[in-house]
Motif scaffolding. Sequence first.
Motif, mmCIF file in Angstrom:
data_model
loop_
_atom_site.group_PDB
_atom_site.id
_atom_site.type_symbol
_atom_site.label_atom_id
_atom_site.label_comp_id
_atom_site.label_asym_id
_atom_site.label_seq_id
_atom_site.Cartn_x
_atom_site.Cartn_y
_atom_site.Cartn_z
ATOM 1 N N VAL A 168 0.846 -1.201 0.000
ATOM 2 C CA VAL A 168 0.000 0.000 0.000
ATOM 3 C C VAL A 168 0.875 1.242 0.000
ATOM 4 O O VAL A 168 0.586 2.223 -0.691
ATOM 5 C CB VAL A 168 -0.944 -0.002 1.217
ATOM 6 N N LEU A 169 1.964 1.209 0.768
ATOM 7 C CA LEU A 169 2.907 2.332 0.770
ATOM 8 C C LEU A 169 3.482 2.554 -0.624
ATOM 9 O O LEU A 169 3.590 3.696 -1.084
ATOM 10 C CB LEU A 169 4.032 2.075 1.771
ATOM 11 N N SER A 170 3.827 1.486 -1.302
ATOM 12 C CA SER A 170 4.398 1.608 -2.649
ATOM 13 C C SER A 170 3.404 2.246 -3.614
ATOM 14 O O SER A 170 3.768 3.125 -4.401
ATOM 15 C CB SER A 170 4.824 0.226 -3.163
ATOM 16 N N ARG A 171 2.150 1.818 -3.542
ATOM 17 C CA ARG A 171 1.133 2.398 -4.430
ATOM 18 C C ARG A 171 0.910 3.879 -4.124
ATOM 19 O O ARG A 171 0.791 4.712 -5.042
ATOM 20 C CB ARG A 171 -0.178 1.623 -4.298
ATOM 21 N N CYS A 172 0.865 4.207 -2.852
ATOM 22 C CA CYS A 172 0.662 5.607 -2.474
ATOM 23 C C CYS A 172 1.846 6.470 -2.887
ATOM 24 O O CYS A 172 1.667 7.611 -3.336
ATOM 25 C CB CYS A 172 0.439 5.714 -0.966
ATOM 26 N N ALA A 173 3.060 5.953 -2.752
ATOM 27 C CA ALA A 173 4.251 6.722 -3.122
ATOM 28 C C ALA A 173 4.229 7.063 -4.606
ATOM 29 O O ALA A 173 4.575 8.186 -5.006
ATOM 30 C CB ALA A 173 5.511 5.934 -2.765
ATOM 31 N N ARG A 174 3.807 6.135 -5.424
ATOM 32 C CA ARG A 174 3.734 6.403 -6.867
ATOM 33 C C ARG A 174 2.643 7.434 -7.170
ATOM 34 O O ARG A 174 2.804 8.256 -8.085
ATOM 35 C CB ARG A 174 3.498 5.109 -7.631
ATOM 36 N N ARG A 175 1.573 7.402 -6.406
ATOM 37 C CA ARG A 175 0.519 8.399 -6.600
ATOM 38 C C ARG A 175 0.967 9.770 -6.101
ATOM 39 O O ARG A 175 0.682 10.795 -6.722
ATOM 40 C CB ARG A 175 -0.754 7.948 -5.870
ATOM 41 N N TRP A 176 1.661 9.810 -4.959
ATOM 42 C CA TRP A 176 2.081 11.073 -4.361
ATOM 43 C C TRP A 176 3.224 11.742 -5.132
ATOM 44 O O TRP A 176 3.211 12.941 -5.375
ATOM 45 C CB TRP A 176 2.540 10.840 -2.921
ATOM 46 N N TRP A 177 4.240 10.939 -5.473
ATOM 47 C CA TRP A 177 5.472 11.521 -6.019
ATOM 48 C C TRP A 177 5.887 10.956 -7.379
ATOM 49 O O TRP A 177 6.897 11.367 -7.935
ATOM 50 C CB TRP A 177 6.628 11.309 -5.026
ATOM 51 N N GLY A 178 5.117 9.981 -7.883
ATOM 52 C CA GLY A 178 5.457 9.396 -9.165
ATOM 53 C C GLY A 178 6.681 8.509 -9.126
ATOM 54 O O GLY A 178 7.334 8.300 -10.152
ATOM 55 N N MET A 179 7.011 7.977 -7.965
ATOM 56 C CA MET A 179 8.174 7.090 -7.828
ATOM 57 C C MET A 179 7.986 6.186 -6.622
ATOM 58 O O MET A 179 7.089 6.413 -5.797
ATOM 59 C CB MET A 179 9.460 7.912 -7.662
ATOM 60 N N SER A 180 8.808 5.181 -6.515
ATOM 61 C CA SER A 180 8.721 4.245 -5.406
ATOM 62 C C SER A 180 9.312 4.861 -4.134
ATOM 63 O O SER A 180 10.077 5.836 -4.202
ATOM 64 C CB SER A 180 9.486 2.964 -5.735
ATOM 65 N N PRO A 181 8.982 4.307 -2.966
ATOM 66 C CA PRO A 181 9.583 4.809 -1.724
ATOM 67 C C PRO A 181 11.106 4.735 -1.748
ATOM 68 O O PRO A 181 11.786 5.648 -1.268
ATOM 69 C CB PRO A 181 8.989 3.885 -0.649
ATOM 70 N N THR A 182 11.635 3.650 -2.305
ATOM 71 C CA THR A 182 13.084 3.496 -2.376
ATOM 72 C C THR A 182 13.715 4.575 -3.237
ATOM 73 O O THR A 182 14.774 5.134 -2.896
ATOM 74 C CB THR A 182 13.438 2.109 -2.928
ATOM 75 N N MET A 183 13.092 4.907 -4.359
ATOM 76 C CA MET A 183 13.620 5.945 -5.237
ATOM 77 C C MET A 183 13.601 7.310 -4.536
ATOM 78 O O MET A 183 14.547 8.083 -4.642
ATOM 79 C CB MET A 183 12.815 6.012 -6.529
ATOM 80 N N LEU A 184 12.522 7.614 -3.816
ATOM 81 C CA LEU A 184 12.450 8.889 -3.101
ATOM 82 C C LEU A 184 13.562 8.959 -2.056
ATOM 83 O O LEU A 184 14.224 9.995 -1.915
ATOM 84 C CB LEU A 184 11.096 9.022 -2.412
ATOM 85 N N ARG A 185 13.781 7.882 -1.349
ATOM 86 C CA ARG A 185 14.842 7.838 -0.338
ATOM 87 C C ARG A 185 16.218 8.016 -0.980
ATOM 88 O O ARG A 185 17.080 8.745 -0.458
ATOM 89 C CB ARG A 185 14.757 6.535 0.438
ATOM 90 N N ARG A 186 16.399 7.390 -2.140
ATOM 91 C CA ARG A 186 17.690 7.491 -2.837
ATOM 92 C C ARG A 186 17.936 8.930 -3.309
ATOM 93 O O ARG A 186 19.041 9.463 -3.178
ATOM 94 C CB ARG A 186 17.726 6.517 -4.005
ATOM 95 N N GLN A 187 16.907 9.564 -3.845
ATOM 96 C CA GLN A 187 17.060 10.945 -4.310
ATOM 97 C C GLN A 187 17.378 11.873 -3.149
ATOM 98 O O GLN A 187 18.223 12.777 -3.258
ATOM 99 C CB GLN A 187 15.776 11.405 -4.996
ATOM 100 N N ALA A 188 16.727 11.667 -2.012
ATOM 101 C CA ALA A 188 16.990 12.509 -0.845
ATOM 102 C C ALA A 188 18.425 12.335 -0.371
ATOM 103 O O ALA A 188 19.093 13.303 0.010
ATOM 104 C CB ALA A 188 16.014 12.162 0.280
ATOM 105 N N ALA A 189 18.930 11.096 -0.397
ATOM 106 C CA ALA A 189 20.312 10.836 0.031
ATOM 107 C C ALA A 189 21.313 11.499 -0.910
ATOM 108 O O ALA A 189 22.344 12.017 -0.478
ATOM 109 C CB ALA A 189 20.553 9.325 0.098
ATOM 110 N N GLN A 190 21.006 11.517 -2.192
ATOM 111 C CA GLN A 190 21.911 12.142 -3.175
ATOM 112 C C GLN A 190 21.991 13.650 -3.013
ATOM 113 O O GLN A 190 23.028 14.265 -3.207
ATOM 114 C CB GLN A 190 21.463 11.790 -4.585
ATOM 115 N N ARG A 191 20.856 14.260 -2.595
ATOM 116 C CA ARG A 191 20.848 15.707 -2.391
ATOM 117 C C ARG A 191 21.578 16.096 -1.115
ATOM 118 O O ARG A 191 22.094 17.181 -0.997
ATOM 119 C CB ARG A 191 19.403 16.224 -2.344
#
Length: 263
Positions: free
Chosen positions: A240-263
């Motif tokens: 459910v978290l994965s589906r919501c993440a794609r709806r909220w941000w257009g990406m998976s939770p892991t991808m959002l976490r990875r982008q935040a770490a890179q910044r």
Amino acid sequence: METLLGPLAVAIQNSPSVADAIECTSRYMFVHARDLSLSVVPDPDGTAGVTGLRYTFGAWIRPLPQATEMTMLFLHRAVGFLVGGGYGLRSVDLPHEPVAPAARYREAFGASVRFGRPAAVLRVPTSLMRQPLAGVDATLRGLALAFLSRQSPGPRPGPAARVRAVVSQALGTGPTELADVARALAVHPRTLQRQLVDEGQGFAGILDDVRRARARAYLTTTDMPLAQVSRLLGFAEQAVLSRCARRWWGMSPTMLRRQAAQR
């Protein structure tokens, strides 16, 4: 404590005594929680040499048991932090029945916990109120109090803000269905729905907003496992978290976490 309460924490930590710290908390807590009240009261049992620290919420809300317990535990630990250790806590009164084994409450507070009491109270030695605090900086306290004195409680929040407050407290610790939130606010679910519509809001939208903000904070500022994040958001499963993440941000939770770490 300073991270959570900002200038109020500065004023509290630099108070001359525990009594001054409690009075400061009671006077200015509205800056962080408008309807939360902390007061010094006579001991509920009438025991000589014992005083009560009572926590209450405004009349318009009945806090969920878990929220009351977390606040009381925070208060207990904050007092211990101020005095540098144990302070002789006699017992803890909670206005509801236990939601976990009684032994866990005693372990958390280090004292007996009584349930189904008239109010949430820490029973402490009266002498605690006179105990001076170490390392007090009068200048810092004066600056913090000057800032706090310029704040205003403001108008009572509307239905949407009250729903958001209850949902934020309950998320991950208690039920967040409309009926449960309405019960906490002492209003019929249909009445609450109408009130939200009048503000151009909807319960599902508020719950989704709170979950989205909380999810972003968990995913970008912590490394907790996704399964734990899902539970804290009140989801039945990680998918459910994965589906919501794609709806909220257009990406998976892991991808959002990875982008935040890179910044």
